[in-house]
Design a protein around this motif. Structure first.
Motif, PDB file in Angstrom:
ATOM      1  N   THR A 177     -26.973  -7.316 -21.608  1.00  0.00           N
ATOM      2  CA  THR A 177     -28.155  -6.884 -21.544  1.00  0.00           C
ATOM      3  C   THR A 177     -28.448  -5.418 -21.245  1.00  0.00           C
ATOM      4  O   THR A 177     -29.551  -5.695 -21.795  1.00  0.00           O
ATOM      5  CB  THR A 177     -29.141  -8.293 -20.291  1.00  0.00           C
ATOM      6  N   MET A 178     -28.011  -4.804 -20.658  1.00  0.00           N
ATOM      7  CA  MET A 178     -28.130  -3.585 -20.551  1.00  0.00           C
ATOM      8  C   MET A 178     -28.408  -2.271 -21.942  1.00  0.00           C
ATOM      9  O   MET A 178     -28.756  -2.297 -21.641  1.00  0.00           O
ATOM     10  CB  MET A 178     -27.631  -2.552 -19.269  1.00  0.00           C
ATOM     11  N   ASP A 179     -27.207  -3.236 -22.805  1.00  0.00           N
ATOM     12  CA  ASP A 179     -27.649  -2.619 -24.315  1.00  0.00           C
ATOM     13  C   ASP A 179     -28.452  -2.834 -24.680  1.00  0.00           C
ATOM     14  O   ASP A 179     -29.085  -1.753 -25.583  1.00  0.00           O
ATOM     15  CB  ASP A 179     -26.680  -3.035 -24.799  1.00  0.00           C
ATOM     16  N   VAL A 180     -29.011  -3.992 -24.824  1.00  0.00           N
ATOM     17  CA  VAL A 180     -30.059  -4.237 -25.122  1.00  0.00           C
ATOM     18  C   VAL A 180     -31.571  -3.742 -24.452  1.00  0.00           C
ATOM     19  O   VAL A 180     -32.248  -2.515 -25.480  1.00  0.00           O
ATOM     20  CB  VAL A 180     -30.704  -5.653 -24.954  1.00  0.00           C
ATOM     21  N   ALA A 181     -31.741  -3.431 -23.842  1.00  0.00           N
ATOM     22  CA  ALA A 181     -32.742  -2.414 -22.769  1.00  0.00           C
ATOM     23  C   ALA A 181     -32.921  -1.068 -23.375  1.00  0.00           C
ATOM     24  O   ALA A 181     -33.725  -0.413 -23.445  1.00  0.00           O
ATOM     25  CB  ALA A 181     -33.074  -2.492 -21.209  1.00  0.00           C
ATOM     26  N   SER A 182     -31.440  -1.005 -23.842  1.00  0.00           N
ATOM     27  CA  SER A 182     -31.317   1.212 -24.368  1.00  0.00           C
ATOM     28  C   SER A 182     -31.630   0.819 -25.588  1.00  0.00           C
ATOM     29  O   SER A 182     -32.290   1.785 -26.261  1.00  0.00           O
ATOM     30  CB  SER A 182     -29.629   1.793 -23.840  1.00  0.00           C
ATOM     31  N   GLY A 183     -31.876  -0.352 -26.636  1.00  0.00           N
ATOM     32  CA  GLY A 183     -32.466  -0.032 -27.344  1.00  0.00           C
ATOM     33  C   GLY A 183     -31.030   0.146 -28.294  1.00  0.00           C
ATOM     34  O   GLY A 183     -30.801   0.083 -29.710  1.00  0.00           O
ATOM     35  N   ARG A 184     -30.107  -0.806 -27.919  1.00  0.00           N
ATOM     36  CA  ARG A 184     -29.043  -0.518 -28.369  1.00  0.00           C
ATOM     37  C   ARG A 184     -27.783   0.598 -28.508  1.00  0.00           C
ATOM     38  O   ARG A 184     -27.116   0.883 -29.454  1.00  0.00           O
ATOM     39  CB  ARG A 184     -28.408  -1.334 -29.902  1.00  0.00           C
ATOM     40  N   THR A 185     -28.629   1.428 -28.006  1.00  0.00           N
ATOM     41  CA  THR A 185     -27.550   2.805 -27.857  1.00  0.00           C
ATOM     42  C   THR A 185     -26.693   2.982 -26.453  1.00  0.00           C
ATOM     43  O   THR A 185     -25.984   3.604 -26.808  1.00  0.00           O
ATOM     44  CB  THR A 185     -28.924   3.654 -27.580  1.00  0.00           C
ATOM     45  N   TRP A 186     -26.235   2.665 -25.541  1.00  0.00           N
ATOM     46  CA  TRP A 186     -25.794   2.263 -24.167  1.00  0.00           C
ATOM     47  C   TRP A 186     -24.812   2.234 -24.489  1.00  0.00           C
ATOM     48  O   TRP A 186     -23.132   3.168 -23.954  1.00  0.00           O
ATOM     49  CB  TRP A 186     -26.094   1.758 -22.834  1.00  0.00           C
ATOM     50  N   LEU A 187     -24.241   1.398 -24.894  1.00  0.00           N
ATOM     51  CA  LEU A 187     -22.279   1.270 -25.508  1.00  0.00           C
ATOM     52  C   LEU A 187     -21.787   2.204 -26.057  1.00  0.00           C
ATOM     53  O   LEU A 187     -20.712   2.555 -26.176  1.00  0.00           O
ATOM     54  CB  LEU A 187     -22.367  -0.498 -25.173  1.00  0.00           C
ATOM     55  N   LYS A 188     -22.705   2.049 -27.393  1.00  0.00           N
ATOM     56  CA  LYS A 188     -22.671   2.724 -28.074  1.00  0.00           C
ATOM     57  C   LYS A 188     -22.526   4.871 -27.697  1.00  0.00           C
ATOM     58  O   LYS A 188     -21.348   5.344 -27.651  1.00  0.00           O
ATOM     59  CB  LYS A 188     -23.053   3.327 -29.466  1.00  0.00           C
ATOM     60  N   GLU A 189     -22.847   4.908 -26.801  1.00  0.00           N
ATOM     61  CA  GLU A 189     -22.951   6.499 -25.924  1.00  0.00           C
ATOM     62  C   GLU A 189     -22.455   6.617 -25.215  1.00  0.00           C
ATOM     63  O   GLU A 189     -21.171   7.182 -25.556  1.00  0.00           O
ATOM     64  CB  GLU A 189     -24.251   6.643 -25.947  1.00  0.00           C
ATOM     65  N   LEU A 190     -21.790   5.261 -24.481  1.00  0.00           N
ATOM     66  CA  LEU A 190     -20.640   4.888 -23.680  1.00  0.00           C
ATOM     67  C   LEU A 190     -19.525   5.553 -24.531  1.00  0.00           C
ATOM     68  O   LEU A 190     -18.378   6.400 -23.932  1.00  0.00           O
ATOM     69  CB  LEU A 190     -20.948   3.949 -23.032  1.00  0.00           C
ATOM     70  N   SER A 191     -18.725   4.485 -25.963  1.00  0.00           N
ATOM     71  CA  SER A 191     -17.766   4.775 -26.210  1.00  0.00           C
ATOM     72  C   SER A 191     -17.662   5.991 -26.397  1.00  0.00           C
ATOM     73  O   SER A 191     -16.334   5.781 -26.497  1.00  0.00           O
ATOM     74  CB  SER A 191     -18.215   3.441 -27.541  1.00  0.00           C
ATOM     75  N   ASP A 192     -18.936   6.253 -27.401  1.00  0.00           N
ATOM     76  CA  ASP A 192     -18.517   8.220 -27.917  1.00  0.00           C
ATOM     77  C   ASP A 192     -18.323   9.070 -27.120  1.00  0.00           C
ATOM     78  O   ASP A 192     -17.063   9.810 -27.441  1.00  0.00           O
ATOM     79  CB  ASP A 192     -20.049   8.360 -28.983  1.00  0.00           C
ATOM     80  N   LEU A 193     -18.332   8.894 -26.489  1.00  0.00           N
ATOM     81  CA  LEU A 193     -18.417  10.072 -25.041  1.00  0.00           C
ATOM     82  C   LEU A 193     -17.055   9.903 -24.223  1.00  0.00           C
ATOM     83  O   LEU A 193     -16.147  10.863 -23.791  1.00  0.00           O
ATOM     84  CB  LEU A 193     -19.774   9.358 -23.806  1.00  0.00           C
ATOM     85  N   TRP A 194     -16.207   8.854 -23.868  1.00  0.00           N
ATOM     86  CA  TRP A 194     -15.804   7.888 -23.797  1.00  0.00           C
ATOM     87  C   TRP A 194     -14.396   8.589 -24.300  1.00  0.00           C
ATOM     88  O   TRP A 194     -12.742   9.678 -23.519  1.00  0.00           O
ATOM     89  CB  TRP A 194     -15.389   6.513 -23.897  1.00  0.00           C
ATOM     90  N   ILE A 195     -14.464   8.730 -25.204  1.00  0.00           N
ATOM     91  CA  ILE A 195     -13.684   9.322 -26.768  1.00  0.00           C
ATOM     92  C   ILE A 195     -13.436  10.710 -26.890  1.00  0.00           C
ATOM     93  O   ILE A 195     -12.373  11.545 -26.565  1.00  0.00           O
ATOM     94  CB  ILE A 195     -13.713   9.249 -28.258  1.00  0.00           C
ATOM     95  N   LYS A 196     -14.987  11.527 -26.613  1.00  0.00           N
ATOM     96  CA  LYS A 196     -15.459  12.744 -26.885  1.00  0.00           C
ATOM     97  C   LYS A 196     -14.298  13.624 -25.774  1.00  0.00           C
ATOM     98  O   LYS A 196     -13.848  14.733 -25.650  1.00  0.00           O
ATOM     99  CB  LYS A 196     -16.378  12.576 -26.781  1.00  0.00           C
ATOM    100  N   GLU A 197     -14.522  13.240 -24.906  1.00  0.00           N
ATOM    101  CA  GLU A 197     -13.823  13.233 -23.574  1.00  0.00           C
ATOM    102  C   GLU A 197     -12.191  13.204 -22.857  1.00  0.00           C
ATOM    103  O   GLU A 197     -12.522  13.177 -22.029  1.00  0.00           O
ATOM    104  CB  GLU A 197     -14.978  13.008 -21.380  1.00  0.00           C
ATOM    105  N   GLY A 198     -12.091  12.661 -24.236  1.00  0.00           N
ATOM    106  CA  GLY A 198     -10.237  12.451 -24.084  1.00  0.00           C
ATOM    107  C   GLY A 198      -9.595  10.943 -22.678  1.00  0.00           C
ATOM    108  O   GLY A 198      -8.859  11.357 -22.441  1.00  0.00           O
ATOM    109  N   LEU A 199     -10.715  10.094 -22.873  1.00  0.00           N
ATOM    110  CA  LEU A 199     -10.271   8.702 -21.860  1.00  0.00           C
ATOM    111  C   LEU A 199      -9.990   8.172 -23.294  1.00  0.00           C
ATOM    112  O   LEU A 199      -9.531   7.278 -22.301  1.00  0.00           O
ATOM    113  CB  LEU A 199     -11.514   8.390 -21.071  1.00  0.00           C
ATOM    114  N   GLN A 200     -10.139   8.321 -24.421  1.00  0.00           N
ATOM    115  CA  GLN A 200      -9.368   7.529 -24.848  1.00  0.00           C
ATOM    116  C   GLN A 200      -7.633   6.607 -25.291  1.00  0.00           C
ATOM    117  O   GLN A 200      -7.501   8.254 -24.877  1.00  0.00           O
ATOM    118  CB  GLN A 200      -9.833   7.604 -26.083  1.00  0.00           C
TER     119      GLN A 200
END
Lengths: 62, 526
Positions: B279-302
């Motif tokens: 529901t948070m992802d929907v509220a963000s216009g479907r950007t929140w989880l994608k951005e979180l996932s991208d940043l997770w990878i970019k910052e070396g947590l993957q």
């Protein structure tokens, strides 16, 4: 158990007046209590458990 | 500055400590930032018992002793407060969290040692209360979001505290105050292969609340759902609505927090305790989880296994994560991204596969959603954890059969939860009279009985008794349609003669409308 370990019971940003001391036996639950909890969580089929204490029946009197 | 002792009560006494106290450590972090003298005792982790709790209370001259938790911690809190009052009678006792927000009047009446309750979101109220105590000002009649006592000891509620606008202004929880090694010993869980291998799992939070109005759920003021209004007798009390203030932390806040957790504690799994990611992802216009996932990878947590495309049992580092999803809101594209970043499992509150029950639940899903969502999730590589529940108000043999048939179709094995009317939920207020009847008028006994819904407390089914529900739970677990058919045949005649245990009623405390509780207009530092 020494005071060092006991002090870790309380964690904060200042030193308390009376660091907490814990008697050694308080470190972990007695084996029978550990067993009781695990057994009660595993009840089923032939896994049964009988209370060691707290029996409501204390035998026929007289 | 006041000397504050914060005590975390025992949660789920029957299982080893594994629920890291997020709210209480967040409030500890706020108090530390404000310069207060804070000590934290985690009885949930230590489980040392009464004698040690008494020693903790004697450790210093505490100006404030604060405690809080979910409603299910009531028994532990009651026991701890009895010791607190005996050993440290001069301390000012503050309680907060779900336990008091859901029923402030009752809790203040039962636990007379509580001097002040913090009702709803505490992020602003808690430091404000501490500042007043520093000033020796104990008049809380003008403080928003509290339940204080008048001179006669009667609990008085003040008006609702607005939610804060921006969650990113919050500090990170004060994890340093916890005996984390105790929790890390219980890191492993069975929700996925990655979680099964976890050695240093920690709970984190990415959002507060949920946009949906499931009748079994509660938000207790954290999501714009709570009002304080006068009841029929002219006394202020809490009311819960369908109002929703949707808030989530930024991906940057979350990822930086997890990086700190890796650096300080070498965590290998982050368990998001969020109510509902989607529901948070929907509220963000479907950007929140994608951005979180991208940043997770970019910052070396993957996790390296996801980076290298090998099975997770060959993982060499990185941080897996898991959370909660929703059957009609999860999208394949987002799930694929989340999998890449290390998401290992998502809990789906499937609850039931019966169309009538789903329609009455307020969850916004159909049978089709519930059938498709676990498969789509599994195809992404993320393990779905489809929760099942029985004992709904409209539960029938037919609905149970439908659920078993769908479980067989999807390969789901589950020992279902029982539908439970937790305080704060719509069910609780709708069936409060029935609950009281089932507990001989003793509401406190019901509260003390509440656990994680794996046992029956109060029945809210219109058709089934506790004995029937216990049997049905086993039949669902065994997915045994033959036994279900026989049971239905046997009970058909008897059912017609039975008086239902649960009868719905309206309540002052539940407003079935989308009335929004206040939220601050702009972001501001705490």
């Amino acid at each position: 158990m020494g005071v060092d370990m006991a002090e870790e019971l309380l964690k904060g940003n200042f030193k308390v007046k009376n660091p907490v001391k814990v008697e050694k036996q308080a470190k972990s639950e007695p084996v029978h209590e550990q067993l009781r909890k695990r057994a009660l969580a595993s009840l089923g089929g032939s896994m049964v458990y009988m209370e060691r204490k707290n029996l409501t029946w204390d035998g026929e009197k007289g | 500055m006041a000397k504050i002792l914060m005590i975390n009560p025992v949660i789920r006494e029957e299982s080893a400590p594994q629920n890291i106290p997020y709210g209480l450590t967040l409030l500890a972090g706020i108090a530390l930032e404000k310069g207060h003298q804070v000590q934290f005792y985690d009885e949930n982790a230590w489980r040392k018992g009464d004698k040690v709790i008494a020693e903790v209370c004697k450790a210093d001259d505490w100006d404030v002793i604060a405690i809080g938790g979910l409603t299910t911690t009531y028994g532990s809190i009651k026991k701890i407060l009895r010791i607190v009052k005996e050993v440290s009678p001069k301390s000012f006792i503050i309680a907060g969290g779900g336990i008091i927000t859901s029923m402030p009047k009752e809790i203040m009446a039962w636990l007379k040692d509580i001097d002040l309750g913090i009702i709803g979101e505490a992020f602003v109220t808690w430091p404000e209360v501490l500042a007043k105590i520093d000033d020796k000002d104990f008049d809380f009649s003008k403080t928003l979001g509290v339940c204080y006592r008048d001179k006669e000891g009667n609990p008085i509620l003040t008006n609702v505290r607005p939610n804060i606008k921006d969650l990113d202004v919050l500090p990170y929880p004060a994890w340093d105050l916890l005996p984390l090694e105790i929790y890390f010993k219980n890191s492993q869980n069975l929700l996925s292969e990655a979680a099964f291998m976890a050695k240093r799992r920690i709970d984190v939070m990415g959002s507060l609340g949920c946009s949906l109005i499931c009748k079994f759920c509660w938000h207790l003021g954290t999501t714009g759902d709570m009002l304080v209004e006068e009841n029929e007798a002219g006394i202020k009390d809490v009311r819960f609505t369908y109002g929703r203030n949707i808030r989530y932390f930024s991906p940057r806040y979350i990822v930086d927090m997890v990086k700190i957790l890796v650096k300080k504690y070498n965590v290998d799994h982050a368990y998001f305790v969020d109510e509902n990611f989607m529901t948070m992802d929907v509220a963000s216009g479907r950007t929140w989880l994608k951005e979180l996932s991208d940043l997770w990878i970019k910052e070396g947590l993957q996790p390296t296994s996801r980076r290298d495309g090998v099975p997770d049992d060959q993982n060499k580092g990185g941080v897996f994560w898991s959370g909660t999803s929703h059957a009609s809101l999860a999208q394949k594209e987002t799930l694929d991204k989340m999998y890449q970043a290390g998401c290992s499992s998502l809990v789906y509150g499937i609850e039931s596969f019966d169309p009538v029950i789903l329609k009455n639940l307020g969850k916004g899903v159909t049978q089709k959603h519930n059938l498709e969502a676990p498969r789509i999730c599994m195809e992404s590589g993320i393990i779905p954890v489809p929760n099942i529940m029985i004992g709904f108000p409209q539960e029938t043999f037919f609905s149970i059969r439908t659920t078993i048939e769908c479980m067989i179709k999807l390969g789901i094995h589950a020992k279902p939860h029982f539908a439970t009317p937790y305080p704060g939920s719509e069910w609780y207020y709708t069936y409060k009279d029935s609950i009281l009847e089932q507990y001989n008028g003793d509401l406190e006994a019901f509260i003390e009985d509440l656990g994680d819904a794996s046992k029956i407390t109060a029945v809210i089914s219109h058709n089934f008794s506790p004995a029937q529900l216990l049997g049905l739970q086993m039949i669902v677990m065994q997915r045994n349609l033959r036994l279900l058919d026989q049971t239905e045949k046997q009970w058909a005649a008897a059912n017609a003669l039975m008086k239902p245990l649960a009868v719905p009623k309206g309540s002052f405390h539940m407003v079935n409308k989308k009335i929004q509780a206040p939220i601050e207009e702009a972001s501001r530092a705490l």
